[in-house]
Scaffold this motif. Structure first.
Motif, PDB file in Angstrom:
ATOM      1  N   MET A   1       0.850  -1.193   0.000  1.00  0.00           N
ATOM      2  CA  MET A   1       0.000   0.000   0.000  1.00  0.00           C
ATOM      3  C   MET A   1       0.884   1.240   0.000  1.00  0.00           C
ATOM      4  N   ASP A   2       0.583   2.217  -0.865  1.00  0.00           N
ATOM      5  CA  ASP A   2       1.459   3.381  -0.955  1.00  0.00           C
ATOM      6  C   ASP A   2       1.216   4.354   0.202  1.00  0.00           C
ATOM      7  N   LYS A   3       2.173   5.261   0.385  1.00  0.00           N
ATOM      8  CA  LYS A   3       2.140   6.173   1.531  1.00  0.00           C
ATOM      9  C   LYS A   3       0.915   7.081   1.508  1.00  0.00           C
ATOM     10  N   GLN A   4       0.493   7.488   0.319  1.00  0.00           N
ATOM     11  CA  GLN A   4      -0.677   8.365   0.240  1.00  0.00           C
ATOM     12  C   GLN A   4      -1.929   7.660   0.738  1.00  0.00           C
ATOM     13  N   ARG A   5      -2.115   6.393   0.358  1.00  0.00           N
ATOM     14  CA  ARG A   5      -3.307   5.664   0.794  1.00  0.00           C
ATOM     15  C   ARG A   5      -3.251   5.397   2.294  1.00  0.00           C
ATOM     16  N   ILE A   6      -2.077   5.094   2.803  1.00  0.00           N
ATOM     17  CA  ILE A   6      -1.911   4.919   4.256  1.00  0.00           C
ATOM     18  C   ILE A   6      -2.329   6.191   4.989  1.00  0.00           C
ATOM     19  N   ALA A   7      -1.881   7.348   4.510  1.00  0.00           N
ATOM     20  CA  ALA A   7      -2.236   8.614   5.148  1.00  0.00           C
ATOM     21  C   ALA A   7      -3.732   8.887   5.055  1.00  0.00           C
ATOM     22  N   GLU A   8      -4.340   8.570   3.910  1.00  0.00           N
ATOM     23  CA  GLU A   8      -5.778   8.785   3.742  1.00  0.00           C
ATOM     24  C   GLU A   8      -6.579   7.957   4.740  1.00  0.00           C
ATOM     25  N   LEU A   9      -6.199   6.697   4.905  1.00  0.00           N
ATOM     26  CA  LEU A   9      -6.935   5.834   5.830  1.00  0.00           C
ATOM     27  C   LEU A   9      -6.679   6.245   7.287  1.00  0.00           C
ATOM     28  N   GLY A  10      -5.447   6.665   7.593  1.00  0.00           N
ATOM     29  CA  GLY A  10      -5.155   7.166   8.932  1.00  0.00           C
ATOM     30  C   GLY A  10      -5.965   8.403   9.257  1.00  0.00           C
ATOM     31  N   ASP A  11      -6.095   9.310   8.292  1.00  0.00           N
ATOM     32  CA  ASP A  11      -6.906  10.512   8.487  1.00  0.00           C
ATOM     33  C   ASP A  11      -8.383  10.152   8.656  1.00  0.00           C
ATOM     34  N   GLU A  12      -8.830   9.161   7.902  1.00  0.00           N
ATOM     35  CA  GLU A  12     -10.227   8.739   7.984  1.00  0.00           C
ATOM     36  C   GLU A  12     -10.546   8.202   9.379  1.00  0.00           C
ATOM     37  N   LEU A  13      -9.636   7.401   9.923  1.00  0.00           N
ATOM     38  CA  LEU A  13      -9.836   6.867  11.270  1.00  0.00           C
ATOM     39  C   LEU A  13      -9.762   7.972  12.325  1.00  0.00           C
ATOM     40  N   TYR A  14      -8.854   8.923  12.135  1.00  0.00           N
ATOM     41  CA  TYR A  14      -8.755  10.042  13.076  1.00  0.00           C
ATOM     42  C   TYR A  14     -10.053  10.856  13.073  1.00  0.00           C
ATOM     43  N   ARG A  15     -10.603  11.146  11.902  1.00  0.00           N
ATOM     44  CA  ARG A  15     -11.861  11.910  11.831  1.00  0.00           C
ATOM     45  C   ARG A  15     -13.003  11.125  12.477  1.00  0.00           C
ATOM     46  N   ALA A  16     -13.041   9.819  12.257  1.00  0.00           N
ATOM     47  CA  ALA A  16     -14.092   8.999  12.882  1.00  0.00           C
ATOM     48  C   ALA A  16     -13.988   9.067  14.399  1.00  0.00           C
ATOM     49  N   LEU A  17     -12.764   9.014  14.916  1.00  0.00           N
ATOM     50  CA  LEU A  17     -12.543   9.142  16.357  1.00  0.00           C
ATOM     51  C   LEU A  17     -13.086  10.465  16.870  1.00  0.00           C
ATOM     52  N   ARG A  18     -12.738  11.543  16.220  1.00  0.00           N
ATOM     53  CA  ARG A  18     -13.126  12.868  16.694  1.00  0.00           C
ATOM     54  C   ARG A  18     -14.607  13.158  16.469  1.00  0.00           C
ATOM     55  N   GLU A  19     -15.199  12.528  15.479  1.00  0.00           N
ATOM     56  CA  GLU A  19     -16.620  12.760  15.187  1.00  0.00           C
ATOM     57  C   GLU A  19     -17.525  11.716  15.837  1.00  0.00           C
ATOM     58  N   GLY A  20     -16.955  10.751  16.523  1.00  0.00           N
ATOM     59  CA  GLY A  20     -17.738   9.749  17.231  1.00  0.00           C
ATOM     60  C   GLY A  20     -18.579   8.867  16.326  1.00  0.00           C
ATOM     61  N   ARG A  21     -17.980   8.398  15.247  1.00  0.00           N
ATOM     62  CA  ARG A  21     -18.714   7.554  14.302  1.00  0.00           C
ATOM     63  C   ARG A  21     -17.827   6.398  13.853  1.00  0.00           C
ATOM     64  N   THR A  22     -18.450   5.449  13.160  1.00  0.00           N
ATOM     65  CA  THR A  22     -17.711   4.279  12.702  1.00  0.00           C
ATOM     66  C   THR A  22     -17.586   4.256  11.180  1.00  0.00           C
ATOM     67  N   LEU A  23     -16.697   3.393  10.711  1.00  0.00           N
ATOM     68  CA  LEU A  23     -16.401   3.242   9.294  1.00  0.00           C
ATOM     69  C   LEU A  23     -16.606   1.787   8.882  1.00  0.00           C
ATOM     70  N   ALA A  24     -16.814   1.573   7.599  1.00  0.00           N
ATOM     71  CA  ALA A  24     -16.807   0.215   7.070  1.00  0.00           C
ATOM     72  C   ALA A  24     -15.415  -0.389   7.288  1.00  0.00           C
ATOM     73  N   PRO A  25     -15.339  -1.692   7.543  1.00  0.00           N
ATOM     74  CA  PRO A  25     -14.029  -2.328   7.769  1.00  0.00           C
ATOM     75  C   PRO A  25     -13.048  -2.025   6.635  1.00  0.00           C
ATOM     76  N   LEU A  26     -11.823  -1.717   7.011  1.00  0.00           N
ATOM     77  CA  LEU A  26     -10.807  -1.467   6.003  1.00  0.00           C
ATOM     78  C   LEU A  26     -10.559  -2.708   5.157  1.00  0.00           C
ATOM     79  N   THR A  27     -10.671  -3.878   5.777  1.00  0.00           N
ATOM     80  CA  THR A  27     -10.412  -5.121   5.049  1.00  0.00           C
ATOM     81  C   THR A  27     -11.481  -5.408   4.004  1.00  0.00           C
ATOM     82  N   ASP A  28     -12.641  -4.754   4.091  1.00  0.00           N
ATOM     83  CA  ASP A  28     -13.653  -4.890   3.040  1.00  0.00           C
ATOM     84  C   ASP A  28     -13.324  -4.023   1.834  1.00  0.00           C
ATOM     85  N   ARG A  29     -12.497  -3.002   2.050  1.00  0.00           N
ATOM     86  CA  ARG A  29     -12.223  -2.023   0.994  1.00  0.00           C
ATOM     87  C   ARG A  29     -10.831  -2.154   0.394  1.00  0.00           C
TER      88      ARG A  29
END
Length: 262
Positions: free
Chosen positions: A1-29
């Motif tokens: 997985m390239d660095k840009q995609r790693i950063a995108e998913l890390g940011d997505e998880l950080y936003r979910a943490l701060r917004e109090g919501r969940t995401l679809a499993p990363l392993t599904d995507r």
């Protein structure tokens, strides 16, 4: 997985943490996501907490170490993550749920406080014991940013090992005075007996679990540092909690730990 995609998913998880919501499993995507990818996603997410929110890393955790927890989650190897100063609560604390936790579950653990640095590879149980200042009772309140806890090992590693918050008991003792595999923990929920477990539930010995964590993080160049707290894994099944619940545990010969959810 390239660095840009790693950063995108890390940011997505950080936003979910701060917004109090969940995401679809990363392993599904991301069909080809590896544990190494997941670790780097987690590190990016944690770095956002440090850089944006001013949090400090104060320890590490190992999770999914016991068979009851593995069976419950369908994850059959340990996960690992980082603890920050914003996660820790004192014994008997009131822990807010709304805006703080999403789908919390409590687990009773033995926490280690280190007196010297330790870095893998090659760390043994004796090395862990020699590096430990004290152990104490602990509740870890795990929490997942993944929908309905539908996690595989890559999902929970990427999500910083499903870290939520943790509570440390006041009584700290010398681990050399105790037979760690045979330490018995009893847990009560809302004043009623819930479950119990032994130290041996954690990979046969909590020292084994902590050594595994030191060696696993050592592969990424990450050390344990003097003064850090290491959470060694749950001795009993995870317990879902909501606002209004009270949790208490007792480790024979050591002491207890309690918290309330508000």
């Amino acid at each position: 997985m390239d660095k840009q995609r790693i950063a995108e998913l890390g940011d997505e998880l950080y936003r979910a943490l701060r917004e109090g919501r969940t995401l679809a499993p990363l392993t599904d995507r991301e069909a080809d996501i590896s544990i190494d990818d997941a670790y780097h996603i987690s590190l990016h997410m944690v770095n956002q907490r440090v850089e944006r929110d001013g949090e400090r890393i104060v320890g590490k955790k190992i999770g999914v170490t016991s068979k009851p927890v593995q069976d419950m989650l369908g994850v059959f190897q340990p996960d690992f993550g980082f603890l920050t100063d914003a996660m820790v609560y004192a014994d008997n604390a009131d822990i807010p749920v709304a805006g703080n936790l999403i789908q919390p579950r409590a687990e009773g653990e033995i926490a280690f406080r280190l007196k010297k640095d330790l870095q893998g590879p090659g760390v043994t149980e004796q090395d862990v014991l020699d590096a430990t200042e004290s152990i104490m009772p602990c509740f870890e309140i795990v929490d997942s940013r993944i929908d309905d806890w539908k996690i595989k090992i890559q999902d929970t590693v990427a999500d910083n090992a499903s870290c939520g918050v943790y509570v440390l008991g006041e009584n700290e003792v010398d681990p050399r005075d105790f037979d760690l595999p045979n330490l018995k923990m009893t847990i009560w929920k809302n004043g009623e007996f819930h479950s119990e477990g032994l130290g041996s539930a954690v990979q046969g010995n909590p020292l084994t679990a902590v050594a595994w964590l030191a060696n696993t993080l050592g592969e990424f160049g990450i050390p344990f540092k003097a003064g850090e707290v290491i959470l060694s894994g749950s001795l009993a099944p995870l317990i879902p909690v909501v606002a209004g619940d009270e949790m208490r545990l007792e480790i024979d010969g050591i002491g207890g730990c309690a918290c309330r959810f508000v």
